[in-house]
Scaffold this active site. Sequence first.
Site, PDB file in Angstrom:
ATOM      1  N   GLY A  36       0.835  -1.213   0.000  1.00 37.07           N
ATOM      2  CA  GLY A  36       0.000   0.000   0.000  1.00 37.07           C
ATOM      3  C   GLY A  36       0.865   1.257   0.000  1.00 37.07           C
ATOM      4  O   GLY A  36       0.639   2.195  -0.783  1.00 37.07           O
ATOM      5  N   HIS A  37       1.901   1.276   0.867  1.00 34.52           N
ATOM      6  CA  HIS A  37       2.807   2.437   0.896  1.00 34.52           C
ATOM      7  C   HIS A  37       3.497   2.604  -0.461  1.00 34.52           C
ATOM      8  O   HIS A  37       3.691   3.715  -0.943  1.00 34.52           O
ATOM      9  CB  HIS A  37       3.891   2.245   1.964  1.00 34.52           C
ATOM     10  CG  HIS A  37       3.380   2.267   3.372  1.00 34.52           C
ATOM     11  ND1 HIS A  37       3.393   1.159   4.176  1.00 34.52           N
ATOM     12  CD2 HIS A  37       2.852   3.264   4.121  1.00 34.52           C
ATOM     13  CE1 HIS A  37       2.905   1.464   5.364  1.00 34.52           C
ATOM     14  NE2 HIS A  37       2.561   2.740   5.354  1.00 34.52           N
ATOM     15  N   GLY A 159      -2.967   7.693   1.976  1.00 36.65           N
ATOM     16  CA  GLY A 159      -3.765   6.531   1.582  1.00 36.65           C
ATOM     17  C   GLY A 159      -5.233   6.726   1.912  1.00 36.65           C
ATOM     18  O   GLY A 159      -5.578   7.308   2.947  1.00 36.65           O
ATOM     19  N   LYS A 161      -7.224   4.497   2.877  1.00 34.85           N
ATOM     20  CA  LYS A 161      -7.678   3.701   4.029  1.00 34.85           C
ATOM     21  C   LYS A 161      -7.930   4.609   5.228  1.00 34.85           C
ATOM     22  O   LYS A 161      -8.860   4.401   5.988  1.00 34.85           O
ATOM     23  CB  LYS A 161      -6.641   2.628   4.392  1.00 34.85           C
ATOM     24  CG  LYS A 161      -7.138   1.749   5.544  1.00 34.85           C
ATOM     25  CD  LYS A 161      -6.183   0.637   5.830  1.00 34.85           C
ATOM     26  CE  LYS A 161      -4.976   1.096   6.601  1.00 34.85           C
ATOM     27  NZ  LYS A 161      -5.276   1.508   7.987  1.00 34.85           N
ATOM     28  N   SER A 197      -2.298  -2.980   6.105  1.00 34.24           N
ATOM     29  CA  SER A 197      -1.979  -2.096   7.220  1.00 34.24           C
ATOM     30  C   SER A 197      -0.795  -2.691   7.971  1.00 34.24           C
ATOM     31  O   SER A 197      -0.691  -3.928   8.088  1.00 34.24           O
ATOM     32  CB  SER A 197      -3.190  -2.008   8.170  1.00 34.24           C
ATOM     33  OG  SER A 197      -2.783  -1.531   9.439  1.00 34.24           O
ATOM     34  N   ARG A 199      -0.465  -2.728  10.983  1.00 36.10           N
ATOM     35  CA  ARG A 199      -0.997  -3.381  12.191  1.00 36.10           C
ATOM     36  C   ARG A 199      -1.508  -4.800  11.923  1.00 36.10           C
ATOM     37  O   ARG A 199      -1.725  -5.539  12.884  1.00 36.10           O
ATOM     38  CB  ARG A 199      -2.118  -2.529  12.803  1.00 36.10           C
ATOM     39  CG  ARG A 199      -1.604  -1.276  13.481  1.00 36.10           C
ATOM     40  CD  ARG A 199      -2.706  -0.544  14.232  1.00 36.10           C
ATOM     41  NE  ARG A 199      -2.181   0.498  15.090  1.00 36.10           N
ATOM     42  CZ  ARG A 199      -2.148   1.796  14.773  1.00 36.10           C
ATOM     43  NH1 ARG A 199      -2.599   2.198  13.587  1.00 36.10           N
ATOM     44  NH2 ARG A 199      -1.657   2.682  15.622  1.00 36.10           N
TER      45      ARG A 199
END
Length: 291
Positions: A36-37, A159, A161, A197, A199
């Site tokens: 995602g990053h 992002g 999200k 994520s 996390r």
Amino acid sequence: MQKIHTVLSMERQAWKWRRAGVRVALVPTMGYLHQGHLSLVQKARSSVGPKGRVVVSIYVNPTQFAPGEDLSKYPRDLKRDLALCRAAGVDAVFAPRDGQMYEGGESLETGGQAFSTHVVEHCLSQSMEGKSRPTHFRGVTTVVAKLFHLVQPEVSVFGAKDFQQAAVIRRMVRDLNFPLQVLVAPTFREKDGLAMSSRNKFLSDSERAQAVVLFQALQWASACVRQSPRRASFLKNRVQKILAQAPLARLDYVAFFDPLTLVPKPKVAPGDQMALAVFFGRTRLIDNRRL
Ligand code: PAF
């Protein structure tokens, strides 16, 4: 790829780029990078072109964590992050060492010398994440404002999200006249739909298997609202039932709101936004989608 670890060297580099007329894009992160990053990095690159500079900041910002949250546990692996950034064609990583970003310490309890100036957004930051984590956005806006000053980007990429975070930062940029454009890149998902994520690493195997329930709830609500507008109370009730099928999930909030103003919608129609936060043990996951 440049590695920059002090505020002074970041300021000096930003000044050199500015003087040379180089376009700079910033991707602010807390590290432990994933696909995602890297998609934010790609967006940053396409916005400034091959001659521009893409800067990734990696900093686990203590002021956006409340006492008792997962600051000390937050995953960190700078070596791996640097390798990923290099492979992704990043020009510079700004990873400030401890003590660089908050001179005098970031705790108000440390007395007269402590860092004591904050940037606070008063409207969009009040609901959802802001309600569950009351000091969170103050920490985010403060550190992002500092990063904007230090790196002086003309573009910064966030992002989708963190939908509310992007809205709060856009508002801060508008209200405080930061001379830059905020871009938001789509959420990157695992094959089963779970939003990527840092996390997710904390989830046990069974929690990971059940975490797909966030995506399922979003998909269900979207399909439902596309058939006909529905009352938010009806949707919330049904989302709770969907989550009940994942016994390890504990709902923190589910919200239906206008995507620009973030004002809750009592009657939800296509084009409205849905967001939810769900605990799996001590791990808190968030997700959202346009319905
Ligand atoms: O989204 C994040 O990772 C953080 O909130 C940010 C924007 C890097 C600020 O610390």
